[in-house]
Design an enzyme around this catalytic site. Structure first.
Site, PDB file in Angstrom:
ATOM      1  CE  LYS A 193       0.666   1.901   3.434  1.00  0.00           C
ATOM      2  NZ  LYS A 193       1.932   2.428   4.085  1.00  0.00           N
ATOM      3  CE1 TYR A 227      -1.959   0.057   7.651  1.00  0.00           C
ATOM      4  CE2 TYR A 227      -0.615   2.003   7.253  1.00  0.00           C
ATOM      5  CZ  TYR A 227      -0.753   0.626   7.282  1.00  0.00           C
ATOM      6  OH  TYR A 227       0.302  -0.185   6.954  1.00  0.00           O
TER       7      TYR A 227
HETATM    8  P1  NAD Z   1      12.549   1.363   2.382  1.00  0.00           P
HETATM    9  O1  NAD Z   1      13.126   2.647   1.921  1.00  0.00           O
HETATM   10  O2  NAD Z   1      13.042   0.790   3.658  1.00  0.00           O
HETATM   11  O3  NAD Z   1      12.742   0.239   1.262  1.00  0.00           O
HETATM   12  C1  NAD Z   1      12.484   0.496  -0.101  1.00  0.00           C
HETATM   13  C2  NAD Z   1      13.337  -0.427  -0.937  1.00  0.00           C
HETATM   14  O4  NAD Z   1      13.120  -0.116  -2.318  1.00  0.00           O
HETATM   15  C3  NAD Z   1      14.859  -0.254  -0.652  1.00  0.00           C
HETATM   16  O5  NAD Z   1      15.451  -1.513  -0.518  1.00  0.00           O
HETATM   17  C4  NAD Z   1      15.358   0.456  -1.906  1.00  0.00           C
HETATM   18  O6  NAD Z   1      16.698   0.099  -2.214  1.00  0.00           O
HETATM   19  C5  NAD Z   1      14.402  -0.063  -2.964  1.00  0.00           C
HETATM   20  N1  NAD Z   1      14.328   0.800  -4.147  1.00  0.00           N
HETATM   21  C6  NAD Z   1      14.263   0.340  -5.405  1.00  0.00           C
HETATM   22  N2  NAD Z   1      14.258   1.345  -6.274  1.00  0.00           N
HETATM   23  C7  NAD Z   1      14.347   2.485  -5.561  1.00  0.00           C
HETATM   24  C8  NAD Z   1      14.390   3.865  -5.903  1.00  0.00           C
HETATM   25  N3  NAD Z   1      14.356   4.282  -7.179  1.00  0.00           N
HETATM   26  N4  NAD Z   1      14.456   4.758  -4.915  1.00  0.00           N
HETATM   27  C9  NAD Z   1      14.483   4.379  -3.625  1.00  0.00           C
HETATM   28  N5  NAD Z   1      14.445   3.089  -3.240  1.00  0.00           N
HETATM   29  C10 NAD Z   1      14.378   2.146  -4.198  1.00  0.00           C
HETATM   30  O7  NAD Z   1      10.973   1.578   2.440  1.00  0.00           O
HETATM   31  P2  NAD Z   1       9.925   0.632   3.164  1.00  0.00           P
HETATM   32  O8  NAD Z   1       9.583   1.194   4.492  1.00  0.00           O
HETATM   33  O9  NAD Z   1      10.360  -0.767   3.090  1.00  0.00           O
HETATM   34  O10 NAD Z   1       8.619   0.865   2.240  1.00  0.00           O
HETATM   35  C11 NAD Z   1       8.459   0.219   0.992  1.00  0.00           C
HETATM   36  C12 NAD Z   1       6.960   0.092   0.674  1.00  0.00           C
HETATM   37  O11 NAD Z   1       6.344  -0.688   1.678  1.00  0.00           O
HETATM   38  C13 NAD Z   1       6.208   1.417   0.640  1.00  0.00           C
HETATM   39  O12 NAD Z   1       5.290   1.428  -0.407  1.00  0.00           O
HETATM   40  C14 NAD Z   1       5.482   1.476   1.964  1.00  0.00           C
HETATM   41  O13 NAD Z   1       4.260   2.196   1.911  1.00  0.00           O
HETATM   42  C15 NAD Z   1       5.223   0.006   2.215  1.00  0.00           C
HETATM   43  N6  NAD Z   1       5.133  -0.301   3.660  1.00  0.00           N
HETATM   44  C16 NAD Z   1       4.050  -0.981   4.097  1.00  0.00           C
HETATM   45  C17 NAD Z   1       3.924  -1.283   5.437  1.00  0.00           C
HETATM   46  C18 NAD Z   1       2.752  -2.089   5.924  1.00  0.00           C
HETATM   47  O14 NAD Z   1       2.594  -2.226   7.144  1.00  0.00           O
HETATM   48  N7  NAD Z   1       1.945  -2.651   5.055  1.00  0.00           N
HETATM   49  C19 NAD Z   1       4.897  -0.865   6.341  1.00  0.00           C
HETATM   50  C20 NAD Z   1       6.021  -0.180   5.862  1.00  0.00           C
HETATM   51  C21 NAD Z   1       6.119   0.099   4.506  1.00  0.00           C
END
Ligand code: NAD
Length: 367
Positions: A134, A219
């Site tokens: 999401k 949410y």
């Molecule tokens: P994060 O920054 O920790 O991880 C993102 C990943 O994407 C990294 O490993 C990064 O290297 C990679 N990536 C690939 N291409 C990229 C680019 N062009 N720029 C930046 N990063 C790039 O973020 P996260 O917290 O893991 O969030 C990722 C997704 O998960 C988001 O859409 C967020 O909304 C979702 N999320 C959902 C929940 C949930 O409870 N459902 C919780 C946290 C995050």
């Protein structure tokens, strides 16, 4: 003791009598394949991807078998840690070749928001089922493109709505559908936290598509819909910005918004990146109420009603989510609250309307 699976099955049965507005399009008569396991590759090995990988260690129906990452050192670490074979490792340039890999069934897209659409469409065109985090996309138009691409490819599109499988949430939903709270006319959703590092992608409009609303406010949108069991027909919204340096143009810091529903119910919600201790749902009916705090964090979720607390064992949300998603994809199981592309799209239509309401000051009709 009732197991998680028994509870969910019971909850499904008790809600089957009412016609939910969001019934799944997938038939539950598809042949059961309970011995089969959904083999999943994770795309985006960041903080949430890691959380999902850890949770999947306890899954019974889903298994982490592959990775897609732009960082070779992360791939090496994950191969070691999760026993992933080299033939199931891809980067963002060659992941389309996954179509020739019969050992991967689905890809879980866990990259920044603006990449959800291109990555999900790429995965679908490679013939693999898509599980996407999401918000499903940056706006409703992108969401529709994703749904169409997955339909054309004949693959499932599921959205990472982990709360749709959370035991206490499902129990409040069951009681609401059973009329135990009477006519539910009010929902309050408070979703927010204080965001840190100003350089992170969540504060970059190009990657995040907005601000707190895309990340955490969603949410409360989603919660209002599953708690009240109906779809909103209008929204109004107001924005407050205390730090225009950190929260640049197009990155919302705090938005209050209201939604009206066909029954006459209203929802009053807050989405913010500037306040802590905001993770609360309150549902009020003519005969009772439910209060959840925390309501959508990683848990344990706390829930109580006018009858007293709701007790249930805490199970890591992502473990339950991935097992249930395997059952949806492999067995055609219908979840109590859908997690398909249409469900993701409904939230995006509301996000679009909230941003329009902020821009125009008008009440935006959703019908
Ligand atoms: P994060 O920054 O920790 O991880 C993102 C990943 O994407 C990294 O490993 C990064 O290297 C990679 N990536 C690939 N291409 C990229 C680019 N062009 N720029 C930046 N990063 C790039 O973020 P996260 O917290 O893991 O969030 C990722 C997704 O998960 C988001 O859409 C967020 O909304 C979702 N999320 C959902 C929940 C949930 O409870 N459902 C919780 C946290 C995050």
């Amino acid at each position: 003791m009732t197991t998680r699976r028994q509870f969910i099955e019971k909850a499904s049965l008790s809600t089957m009598a009412v016609t939910l507005p969001f019934a799944s399009t997938f038939s539950s008569s598809v042949r059961k394949q309970e011995d089969k396991v959904l083999r999943v590759a994770i795309m985006g090995l960041g903080s949430y991807g890691t959380r999902v990988a850890e949770a999947m260690k306890d899954c019974k129906r889903a298994k982490l078998v592959g990775v897609i990452s732009g960082t070779p050192s992360k791939i090496e670490a994950w191969k070691e840690k999760y026993g992933i074979p080299a033939k199931n490792c891809y980067n963002y340039e060659n992941y389309h070749q996954i179509k020739d890999n019969p050992d991967i069934d689905a890809v879980y897209v866990i990259t920044p928001n603006s990449l959800h659409k291109p990555h999900s469409i790429g995965v679908a065109r490679a013939g693999k089922h898509v599980i996407c985090e999401k918000p499903m996309a940056l706006n409703a138009e992108e969401g529709r493109e994703m749904i169409q691409a997955c339909q054309e490819a004949g693959v499932h599109l599921l959205v990472g709505y982990r709360m749709h499988f959370e035991t206490k949430t499902l129990e409040v939903i069951r009681r609401q559908r059973a009329g135990e709270f009477g006519k539910t006319l009010f929902f309050q959703g408070l979703s927010g936290f204080m965001i840190g590092d100003p350089k992170q992608w969540r504060l970059n409009r190009a990657l995040a598509g907005g601000g707190a609303m895309m990340d955490i406010g969603i949410y409360s949108i989603n919660g209002a819909r599953y708690m009240l069991g109906e779809e909103p027909i209008w929204v109004t919204a107001q924005e407050v910005k205390t730090d225009p340096v950190k929260f640049k143009q197009g990155v919302d810091e705090t938005i209050t918004f209201q939604m009206g529903f066909p029954s006459g119910a209203v929802a009053s919600c807050l989405s913010t990146y500037s306040m802590n201790n905001l993770d609360k749902f309150f549902l009020n009916g003519t005969k009772g109420f439910a209060e959840m705090q925390p309501s959508t964090g990683y848990g344990p979720i706390q829930a109580r009603t006018n009858q007293g607390p709701i007790e249930a064992e805490h199970i890591t949300h992502q473990t339950t989510q991935m097992d249930e998603m395997a059952a949806i994809i492999l067995d055609g199981k219908s979840p109590v609250v859908p997690v398909d592309g249409e469900e993701g799209l409904r939230d995006l239509v509301i996000v679009d309307a909230i941003y329009e309401a902020v821009r125009t000051g008008a009440r935006i009709s959703l019908i």
